[in-house]
Design a protein around this motif. Structure first.
Motif, PDB file in Angstrom:
ATOM      1  N   LYS A 107       0.804  -1.221   0.000  1.00  0.00           N
ATOM      2  CA  LYS A 107       0.000   0.000   0.000  1.00  0.00           C
ATOM      3  C   LYS A 107       0.842   1.279   0.000  1.00  0.00           C
ATOM      4  N   GLY A 108       2.153   1.159   0.101  1.00  0.00           N
ATOM      5  CA  GLY A 108       3.000   2.344   0.181  1.00  0.00           C
ATOM      6  C   GLY A 108       3.329   2.927  -1.180  1.00  0.00           C
ATOM      7  N   ASN A 109       4.129   4.001  -1.161  1.00  0.00           N
ATOM      8  CA  ASN A 109       4.560   4.633  -2.417  1.00  0.00           C
ATOM      9  C   ASN A 109       6.042   4.998  -2.377  1.00  0.00           C
ATOM     10  N   GLU A 110       6.816   4.280  -1.570  1.00  0.00           N
ATOM     11  CA  GLU A 110       8.247   4.549  -1.488  1.00  0.00           C
ATOM     12  C   GLU A 110       8.945   4.113  -2.771  1.00  0.00           C
ATOM     13  N   SER A 111       9.943   4.898  -3.170  1.00  0.00           N
ATOM     14  CA  SER A 111      10.713   4.548  -4.362  1.00  0.00           C
ATOM     15  C   SER A 111      11.749   3.480  -4.019  1.00  0.00           C
ATOM     16  N   VAL A 185      12.394   3.909  -9.163  1.00  0.00           N
ATOM     17  CA  VAL A 185      11.022   3.650  -9.608  1.00  0.00           C
ATOM     18  C   VAL A 185      10.068   3.570  -8.415  1.00  0.00           C
ATOM     19  N   ILE A 186       8.785   3.638  -8.726  1.00  0.00           N
ATOM     20  CA  ILE A 186       7.725   3.314  -7.775  1.00  0.00           C
ATOM     21  C   ILE A 186       6.744   2.383  -8.488  1.00  0.00           C
ATOM     22  N   HIS A 187       5.876   1.766  -7.731  1.00  0.00           N
ATOM     23  CA  HIS A 187       4.806   0.988  -8.346  1.00  0.00           C
ATOM     24  C   HIS A 187       3.842   1.966  -9.018  1.00  0.00           C
ATOM     25  N   ASP A 188       3.629   1.780 -10.305  1.00  0.00           N
ATOM     26  CA  ASP A 188       2.761   2.692 -11.054  1.00  0.00           C
ATOM     27  C   ASP A 188       1.321   2.527 -10.565  1.00  0.00           C
ATOM     28  N   PRO A 189       0.739   3.565  -9.945  1.00  0.00           N
ATOM     29  CA  PRO A 189      -0.625   3.421  -9.421  1.00  0.00           C
ATOM     30  C   PRO A 189      -1.674   3.188 -10.501  1.00  0.00           C
ATOM     31  N   ASN A 190      -1.360   3.592 -11.734  1.00  0.00           N
ATOM     32  CA  ASN A 190      -2.313   3.412 -12.831  1.00  0.00           C
ATOM     33  C   ASN A 190      -2.222   2.028 -13.472  1.00  0.00           C
ATOM     34  N   LYS A 191      -1.130   1.324 -13.189  1.00  0.00           N
ATOM     35  CA  LYS A 191      -0.961  -0.036 -13.721  1.00  0.00           C
ATOM     36  C   LYS A 191      -0.367  -0.915 -12.624  1.00  0.00           C
ATOM     37  N   PHE A 192      -1.002  -0.885 -11.464  1.00  0.00           N
ATOM     38  CA  PHE A 192      -0.424  -1.568 -10.305  1.00  0.00           C
ATOM     39  C   PHE A 192      -0.260  -3.061 -10.579  1.00  0.00           C
ATOM     40  N   GLY A 193       0.931  -3.549 -10.225  1.00  0.00           N
ATOM     41  CA  GLY A 193       1.227  -4.964 -10.431  1.00  0.00           C
ATOM     42  C   GLY A 193       1.660  -5.294 -11.841  1.00  0.00           C
ATOM     43  N   LYS A 194       1.572  -4.298 -12.737  1.00  0.00           N
ATOM     44  CA  LYS A 194       1.921  -4.516 -14.142  1.00  0.00           C
ATOM     45  C   LYS A 194       3.042  -3.600 -14.620  1.00  0.00           C
ATOM     46  N   ALA A 195       3.354  -2.544 -13.836  1.00  0.00           N
ATOM     47  CA  ALA A 195       4.348  -1.576 -14.309  1.00  0.00           C
ATOM     48  C   ALA A 195       5.044  -0.878 -13.150  1.00  0.00           C
ATOM     49  N   TYR A 196       6.303  -0.500 -13.417  1.00  0.00           N
ATOM     50  CA  TYR A 196       7.052   0.398 -12.543  1.00  0.00           C
ATOM     51  C   TYR A 196       7.137   1.754 -13.234  1.00  0.00           C
TER      52      TYR A 196
END
Length: 205
Positions: A107-111, A185-196
């Motif tokens: 659930k975080g957004n750390e790089s 990088v961070i986990h891309d919130p618009n493509k979570f689980g599919k993109a950094y």
């Protein structure tokens, strides 16, 4: 007769007391099942397998866990194996995936950081990037690199062009233009689980 029985009893006792060999820094038995913690940052510098409940480095890779998804934290059961005659490009010790015990979305957004150039033995340095159409991929068909701005987009394109040149020159051995490339990088919130989502690229010539 009694003497022979006594000798046999002592021999059996000694054999039964013989300890199984232990391997690795965690002193594990061959075939021992353990619980492992896998973090959400697939392929990152901090993608370290931890043995639970001690929460220490497992010290060996995990095999056959094909269902792993970036962005999720897993607890899994795995079986430890020691190989006295490992392949030239393999590890003498590994954990074999058995089953998932739990799965939770990060659930975080750390790089975090990813090394785009990796060296293999044998083989040398390799650019870990591919493309499909106009999309860049860290892991083909599984994990995309999106970009925070047009500068990052241009840098990714430059990396990809160099990778294409190297692959086109095969079997001639050609080195990448850079010694290392570190992506923040961070986990891309618009493509979570599919993109950094790539926020920064650091190049070392």
């Amino acid at each position: 007769m009694m003497k022979n029985l006594l000798v046999l009893f002592i021999a059996v006792t000694l054999l039964s007391c013989k300890k199984e060999p232990l391997y690795g820094p965690l002193n594990l038995k061959n075939g021992q099942e353990v619980e492992l913690l896998i973090n959400a940052n697939y392929g990152a510098e901090n993608d370290i397998l931890l043995k639970m409940p001690e929460n220490v480095s497992a010290g060996a890779p995990l095999s056959n866990f094909e269902e792993r998804e970036p962005g999720y934290i897993y607890r899994v059961k795995a079986k430890f194996h020691n190989n006295d005659n490992p392949p030239a490009d393999g590890s003498s010790q590994e954990f074999e995936f058995v089953k998932v015990l739990s799965k939770a979305q990060y659930k975080g957004n750390e790089s975090f950081k990813i090394q785009i150039i990796t060296s293999y033995v044998p083989g040398g340095p390799v650019i870990r990037m591919g493309r499909k159409g106009s999309d860049y991929f860290f892991i083909p068909e599984k994990l995309q690199f999106t970009f925070a701005n047009t500068t990052i987009q241009s840098q990714l394109e430059e990396i990809m062009q160099n990778a294409d040149e190297i692959r086109a020159s095969w079997p001639k051995i050609t080195q990448p233009k850079w010694k290392s490339i570190t992506a923040t990088v961070i986990h891309d919130p618009n493509k979570f689980g599919k993109a950094y989502l790539v926020q920064k690229l650091d190049f070392v010539q």
